[in-house]
Design an enzyme around this catalytic site. Structure first.
Site, PDB file in Angstrom:
ATOM      1  N   THR A 187       0.852  -1.179   0.000  1.00  0.00           N
ATOM      2  CA  THR A 187       0.000   0.000   0.000  1.00  0.00           C
ATOM      3  C   THR A 187       0.895   1.239   0.000  1.00  0.00           C
ATOM      4  OG1 THR A 187      -0.044   0.055   2.416  1.00  0.00           O
ATOM      5  CG2 THR A 187      -1.793  -1.181   1.316  1.00  0.00           C
ATOM      6  N   GLU A 331      -5.430  -4.090  -1.831  1.00  0.00           N
ATOM      7  CA  GLU A 331      -5.843  -5.319  -1.141  1.00  0.00           C
ATOM      8  C   GLU A 331      -6.817  -6.165  -1.964  1.00  0.00           C
ATOM      9  OE1 GLU A 331      -4.872  -2.274   2.118  1.00  0.00           O
ATOM     10  OE2 GLU A 331      -5.720  -2.281   0.094  1.00  0.00           O
ATOM     11  N   LYS A 438     -18.330  15.288   9.483  1.00  0.00           N
ATOM     12  CA  LYS A 438     -19.518  15.118  10.318  1.00  0.00           C
ATOM     13  C   LYS A 438     -19.881  16.470  10.928  1.00  0.00           C
ATOM     14  CE  LYS A 438     -19.038  10.211  11.249  1.00  0.00           C
ATOM     15  NZ  LYS A 438     -18.815   9.151  12.233  1.00  0.00           N
ATOM     16  N   TRP A 443     -23.561  13.558   8.054  1.00  0.00           N
ATOM     17  CA  TRP A 443     -22.420  13.376   7.172  1.00  0.00           C
ATOM     18  C   TRP A 443     -22.514  14.287   5.950  1.00  0.00           C
ATOM     19  CZ3 TRP A 443     -21.397   7.366   6.709  1.00  0.00           C
ATOM     20  CH2 TRP A 443     -20.984   6.892   7.961  1.00  0.00           C
TER      21      TRP A 443
END
Length: 541
Positions: A187, A331, A438, A443
């Site tokens: 990653t 992944e 938030k 959201w």
């Protein structure tokens, strides 16, 4: 007792892909722009022969099955040979991202325990800088011929072409267990040390099959395919495997990824299909608009890595290019979803079609997904409920390389993305879980805010981040890089949001900057932006 099928037990191996390409598409071209500056041409048959010579070379150097061999290279024919020669002989091809920090590169090489590292000439200074910190590497192999080797390197080097010239290519690919490790990607490591995803031959071949499907990347022997996405970034999204699998002509752009160089290669080689991150297409579009250019053969591109601004989709469509939005992660090998319309969408108005095409799309076969709330309860597919996105499938990691515990929870891998899924299975990323804003307990999607801003003609690049607010806890701040030669004020830009998002979603302020930091894979580095604006005082505070 179960009745077993009576089929041949041929394992799914990476070597079988290049063998197939050499046998059935042997004269099809692979064209590469080399670090030497010229264009190199050869065929799948040539590639497979040289990959066999490489396998012989590695065995002669003492590399054993399961050991790792690193690569630091651009998209080119020699890197393609490494993909097949290393994995094909049973070793593990470890693609290293040269855009990472030198300390991260040294960490990755040491963590992987690379036996040898093969690198393009461009990266000689990088190799000379990290070699002393990688004591277990037995040798550094420069991907060049004798004429292009440096005369006085700071590190002892082996010459790739000399090594291959010493071999005859009389080599039979071994029949491996298809579950053996084949390749290793780390990653990008924006937080903490990079983590390794160790792929198998089986997972890679299955992923290549799925990627080539018509409603995935749609690769065909009739295509000319140029992956702009680097081969050091999640296997170039599987294209170095999917393209030979279907026998398409492959064009590799090397180190020149600027708009002018890409356009020249697209036109010169008759490219029909490509793939890359939004920042690459931004540069190409700017070059074309500045020079009033048009494509003659280019018809489809897959864009992923980060959300594609709707304005970019429309700009490419105006040039006759279909934009295919895709989503995945290291992944996941990496493909998870691809966005294409269903047959019944053909009669929808253009705006309704665009709303669908702006999502990340539907899963390809082999991937399953769901969204859950904070307590792990599955949420409905109504296109409205936001939740943490989980995935599972045969090319999704079970655990990170050298990790003792699984990376998943009860068979589902947490992607770190927040998403909605509509009744037709179209998934839309609304944020990374660490980037979601938030405000007053509700959201706000930073991606939606960025997409609106990117549509303004004076905006070159926009990032939306959260800033502390005494009343609402967090409020959105829009960080903008202006387009060269153009001006726009804070108030004009904020009024541009009217009617496009909910009123309470509109950012509280705009900060104009000269550049937005990018990760090693071309994504906006919002962590750095949040650090940069940590003490920013909003006018509404």
């Amino acid at each position: 007792m179960a009745l077993m099928g009576q089929m041949m037990g041929a394992p799914l191996l990476i070597s079988s892909i290049i063998k197939h390409a050499a046998r059935y598409y042997g004269t099809t071209e692979i064209v590469s722009r080399r670090t030497e500056g010229d264009l190199h041409r050869y065929t799948y048959r040539d590639c497979e022969l040289r990959a066999r010579k490489l396998a012989q070379t590695l065995e002669a150097l003492g590399v054993k099955q399961g050991e790792r061999v690193g690569t630091l290279a651009w998209n080119g024919y020699r890197h393609l040979e490494l993909y097949y020669g290393i994995s094909g002989m049973g070793a593990v091809c470890h693609m290293i991202n040269p855009r990472l920090f030198a300390e991260q590169i040294a960490y990755i090489i040491n963590h992987a325990e690379d036996e040898y590292v093969c690198f393009d000439a461009t990266f000689l200074p990088l190799v000379e800088g990290v070699a002393a910190h990688c004591p277990k590497v037995k040798g550094w192999i420069m991907l060049a011929d004798r004429a292009h080797m440096p005369t006085d390197p700071k590190v002892p080097l082996l010459c790739y072409e000399d090594l291959l010239d010493a071999r005859d290519g009389h080599y039979t690919w071994p029949e491996l267990d298809e579950n053996q490790a084949s390749s290793l990607c780390y990653t990008s490591g924006t937080t903490g040390n990079p983590k390794g995803a160790l792929y198998s031959h089986r997972s890679t071949v299955l992923h290549a099959y799925a990627a080539a499907l018509p409603d995935a990347l749609g690769c065909s022997a009739r295509d000319v395919i140029l992956p702009v996405v680097p081969m050091f970034h999640v296997n170039a999204w599987g294209l170095p495997y999917a393209v030979p699998l279907v026998g398409a002509k492959l064009v590799l752009p090397g180190p020149k990824l600027d708009g002018a160089s890409l356009f020249d290669l697209f036109e010169r080689e008759g490219v029909t299909f490509s793939a890359g991150v939004p920042t690459v297409w931004l540069g190409l579009l700017q070059h074309m608009q500045a020079n009033d250019l048009k494509f003659s053969t280019f018809r489809r591109t897959v864009i992923g890595g980060s959300a594609v601004p709707p304005a970019m989709i429309r700009a490419l469509e105006a040039l006759g290019v279909e934009v295919i939005h895709a989503w995945g992660m290291t992944e996941m090998s990496p493909l998870g979803t691809v966005c294409k319309l269903l047959a019944r969408h053909a009669d929808l108005p253009e705006e309704a079609q665009h709303r669908i095409l702006e999502t990340q799309g539907r899963v390809i076969f082999g991937v399953d997904m769901k969204i859950v709330d904070g307590d792990g309860r599955e949420l409905p597919w109504d296109g409205k409920a936001f939740g943490d996105l989980l995935v599972r499938g045969p090319w999704i990691i079970d655990r990170y390389f050298r990790a003792e515990t699984p990376a998943h929870d009860d068979g589902w891998f947490p992607t770190g993305d927040v998403a909605t899924i509509d009744p037709d299975g179209y998934m839309q990323i609304t944020d990374r879980s660490k980037d979601v804003i938030k405000s007053g307990g509700e959201w706000i999607s930073s991606i939606d805010i960025e997409n609106v801003a990117a549509a303004h003609p004076a905006v070159h690049m926009a990032a939306c981040i959260s800033v502390r607010h005494p009343k609402w806890d967090e409020r959105p701040l829009l960080v903008v890089v202006k387009r060269a030669g153009m001006e726009v004020s804070r108030d004009t830009l904020l009024s541009f949001f009217d009617g496009k998002v909910a009123k309470w979603w509109i950012p509280d302020d705009v900060a104009f900057v000269t550049e937005i930091p990018l990760t090693a894979t071309g994504k906006m580095q919002k962590l750095k932006l949040r650090e940069q604006f940590a003490d920013y005082k909003l006018p509404t505070a």
